[in-house]
Design an enzyme around this catalytic site. Structure first.
Site, mmCIF file in Angstrom:
data_model
loop_
_atom_site.group_PDB
_atom_site.id
_atom_site.type_symbol
_atom_site.label_atom_id
_atom_site.label_comp_id
_atom_site.label_asym_id
_atom_site.label_seq_id
_atom_site.Cartn_x
_atom_site.Cartn_y
_atom_site.Cartn_z
ATOM 1 N N LYS A 4 0.835 -1.201 0.000
ATOM 2 C CA LYS A 4 0.000 0.000 0.000
ATOM 3 C C LYS A 4 0.871 1.253 0.000
ATOM 4 O O LYS A 4 1.542 1.558 0.984
ATOM 5 C CB LYS A 4 -0.881 0.036 1.255
ATOM 6 N N GLU A 32 9.319 1.777 11.214
ATOM 7 C CA GLU A 32 10.329 2.839 11.102
ATOM 8 C C GLU A 32 9.563 4.155 11.166
ATOM 9 O O GLU A 32 8.684 4.399 10.334
ATOM 10 C CB GLU A 32 11.100 2.742 9.785
ATOM 11 N N CYS A 84 13.253 11.396 7.245
ATOM 12 C CA CYS A 84 13.269 10.974 8.646
ATOM 13 C C CYS A 84 14.674 11.121 9.226
ATOM 14 O O CYS A 84 14.845 11.210 10.429
ATOM 15 C CB CYS A 84 12.781 9.548 8.761
ATOM 16 N N GLU A 136 9.321 16.460 15.873
ATOM 17 C CA GLU A 136 9.603 16.296 14.449
ATOM 18 C C GLU A 136 8.666 17.209 13.644
ATOM 19 O O GLU A 136 7.450 17.160 13.800
ATOM 20 C CB GLU A 136 9.389 14.847 14.014
#
Ligand code: NAD
Length: 479
Positions: A171, A246, A280, A378
Site C-alpha cells: 500500500k 520505522e 526521517c 519532528e
C-alpha cells in the site's frame, strides 16, 4: 485513464478514485488512481495467501531472475521514474533520479541475497544427531509506505519480501500513488505468479487498517509517523502478527570547535534542507560548540538564504516545494511556534510565490533552546534550529536528550571525539563528517528509542524480519 490496483495478476478498477497532484504546480494533475475499500483489500490479501506456498517453494534462481529483471528495468528507466517522482513528491530532479537509481540497486542487491539465504548446521549436544537451522518465509506481508521516499522505501520492503519467498500486499502513501503504481507495473511484468505481488491504493484508515487487522497477514512492515506506527503496533500485537516500524526522527548534528567550518556548514545545509527537510534522517537540531558557534551560524545563515527554492523539475532548483498543503501548514505553524516560544528567528520560514502555484516555503533557521518545541518535535519540513553547547560532553548529552534515536552526526577533526561519539550516540546510525541524511542501500537502516521497533531494514539484516527460523533435528543413525 484511471490507474488501477494490481490484484491477483490483474489490473482492477477501484471502489472510488483519487487524484494525485504536482506540489510544484497544482494545475498539473499527475493522474487519477483507484482507491480500495476494506473488501477490495481483503480480496488482495486472499490472493496473496493463496499464492504464498508456490512462491515460498520457488527456487533461489527463479527469485534471482525476477528481482534482477525488476532492478534492471528500474535502472534503465531511472530518468523517467525520477522525473515522475519529482513531479509527484516535489524533491528536485537530481534527487528524484538518484532515488530511482537506488530503488533499482536495492532490487539488484536482493536478487543476489535470494541466492545467499543463510542457514546453519550444528552438531547436537546429544550423540548421533545433527541440527539444521534454516530460514523460511514469514508468509503474507503487508507493506505500508510513506510519501517521502516513494520509490526507495517501497523497494526496500518489496525486494527483500520477495527475495525471501513471501507474498506481498503493498500500500503506497495516498500522496504518491503514481510512484507506487509505476513500480507495480514493472513488477507485474517480471514473471511472478499471480497473487504473489499485489498493489492496493487508498487510505491508511481503510486499506492500511485492513492489512493490520487481517488474520491472513502474517507480518506488517510500516514506515511513517509515530502516531500511526503506535496504533499499528497495538493492532498487530493483539493478533500476534510480526511487525516492523520505522518512524520519526529529530536528528542531531553536533559541530565541534575543531570542525572544518565549510564541511560542517555543508553537512548542515544538506542534512537539514535537502529534499525540503522531508526526510526521517534530516538534521533538524544543529548542536554547536561555543567556540565555533558564531562563525558557524553566520556562514550557515548565508548559505541558507542563498538556497534556490523553486519548481522541482526546474534546472538549478535546490529545494523543491513542500509535499502538500497540510504539510505546508504544519511547517508554517512550527515557524510561528518557534517565534512565540522565544526562539531567535534568523531567516526563512516564509510562504513563497513562484511562476506556478505550488507549496513553496523558504528554508527556516532559528537559534533555539533545547526545551523549545521546534528543538524537540519532528516537523518534517525545511525548518532547522541551532542549539549552543558549552563543550563536547554537553553537546553529546543534548544530542541524546530526545525520545527519538534514528540518526546522529558529528563534525570534528578529532579521531578520539569521533570515536567517542560513535560509541555513545543513542541511535541506530551515526555519521562522521557527513550529513545525517544519505545512506547506503546494502547495510542496515533503522533506529532506537521512539524511532523504530523490530528488526532493521535493508542489507542482510532484512532477513530477520522477512524470514522465520526453523530448527530441524535429524538422528543420523537412521540415514
Ligand atoms: P503517515 O504515518 O501519515 O502514513 C504512513 C503510511 O501509513 C501511509 O501509507 C498511510 O496511508 C498509512 N496509514 C495511515 N493511517 C493508517 C492506519 N490507521 N493503519 C494503517 N496504515 C495507516 O506518515 P507519512 O506522513 O506518509 O510520512 C511521514 C512520516 O514518516 C514522518 O513522521 C517520518 O519521520 C516518517 N518516516 C520515517 C522513516 C524511517 O525510516 N524512520 C522514513 C521515512 C518517513
Amino acid at each position: 485513464m484511471t490507474f488501477k490496483h494490481y490484484i491477483n495478476g490483474r489490473w482492477e478498477t477501484g471502489v472510488t478514485i483519487g487524484v494525485s497532484e504536482n506540489p510544484s504546480d497544482l494545475a498539473d494533475v499527475v493522474g487519477e488512481f483507484a482507491r480500495a475499500d476494506a473488501a477490495q483489500t481483503e480480496t488482495a490479501i486472499r490472493a496473496a495467501a493463496d499464492a504464498r506456498d508456490s512462491w515460498a517453494h520457488s527456487t533461489p534462481q527463479r527469485r534471482f531472475e525476477v528481482l534482477d529483471a525488476i532492478g534492471t528495468e528500474i535502472l534503465a528507466r531511472k530518468d523517467e521514474l525520477g522525473r515522475l517522482l519529482s513531479r509527484e513528491e516535489g524533491k528536485t530532479l537530481p534527487e528524484g533520479v538518484g532515488e530511482a537509481a537506488r530503488a533499482g540497486q536495492i532490487f539488484k542487491f536482493f536478487a543476489g541475497e535470494a541466492l545467499r539465504i543463510p542457514g546453519e548446521r550444528l552438531a547436537s549436544v546429544r550423540p548421533g544427531i545433527d541440527v539444521d537451522v534454516t530460514r523460511e518465509p514469514v508468509g503474507v506481508v503487508g507493506l505500508i509506505a510513506p510519501w517521502n521516499f516513494p520509490l526507495a522505501i517501497p523497494a526496500w520492503k518489496i525486494a527483500p519480501a520477495l527475495a525471501y519467498g513471501n507474498s506481498v500486499v503493498f500500500k503506497p502513501a495516498e500522496l504518491v500513488p503514481g510512484c507506487g503504481w509505476a513500480l507495480a507495473e514493472i513488477i507485474s511484468r517480471s514473471g511472478l505468479p499471480a497473487g504473489v505481488f499485489n498493489l492496493v491504493m487508498g487510505s491508511g484508515r481503510m486499506v492500511g487498517q485492513t492489512l493490520v487487522d487481517s488474520p491472513l497477514v502474517d507480518a506488517i512492515s510500516f514506515t511513517g509517523s509515530v502516531g500511526v506506527g503506535e496504533s499499528i503496533l497495538k493492532g498487530a500485537a493483539e493478533r500476534r502478527a510480526k511487525v516492523q516500524l520505522e518512524m520519526g526522527g529529530k536528528n542531531p548534528l553536533v559541530v565541534c570547535n575543531d570542525a572544518d567550518l565549510e564541511r560542517a556548514v555543508d553537512c548542515a545545509v544538506q542534512g537539514a534542507y535537502f529534499s525540503t527537510g522531508q526526510r526521517c534522517t534530516a538534521s533538524s537540531r544543529l548542536i554547536v560548540e561555543a567556540g565555533i558557534h558564531d562563525r558557524f551560524v553566520r556562514r550557515l545563515r548565508e548559505r541558507t538564504e542563498a538556497l534556490v527554492t523553486d519548481h522541482a523539475l526546474k534546472r538549478g532548483t535546490e529545494i523543491g516545494p513542500v509535499v502538500s498543503q497540510a504539510q505546508l501548514e504544519q511547517d508554517l505553524a512550527y515557524v510561528e511556534i518557534g517565534r512565540s516560544e522565544g526562539a531567535e528567528w534568523l531567516c526563512g520560514g516564509e510562504r513563497l510565490k513562484r511562476d506556478t502555484e505550488g507549496h513553496y516555503m523558504s528554508p527556516a533557521l532559528f537559534l533555539a533552546q533545547p526545551e523549545h518545541r521546534i528543538a524537540r518535535e519532528e516537523i518534517f519540513g525545511p525548518v532547522a534550529c541551532v542549539i549552543r553547547a558549552d563543550s563536547y560532553e554537553h553537546a553529546l548529552a543534548l544530542a541524546n536528550d530526545t525520545p527519538f534515536g534514528l540518526c546522529a552526526g558529528i563534525c570534528t577533526t578529532s579521531l578520539a571525539q569521533a570515536t567517542h561519539f560513535k560509541r555513545h550516540a543513542q541511535v541506530g546510525m551515526v555519521m562522521v563528517n557527513l550529513p545525517t541524511a544519505g545512506v547506503d542501500f546494502h547495510v542496515p537502516f533503522g533506529g532506537r528509542k521512539g524511532s523504530s521497533y523490530g528488526p532493521r531494514e535493508q542489507g542482510r539484516y532484512a532477513a530477520e524480519f522477512y524470514t522465520t527460523v526453523k530448527t530441524a533435528y535429524t538422528h543420523a543413525g537412521l540415514a
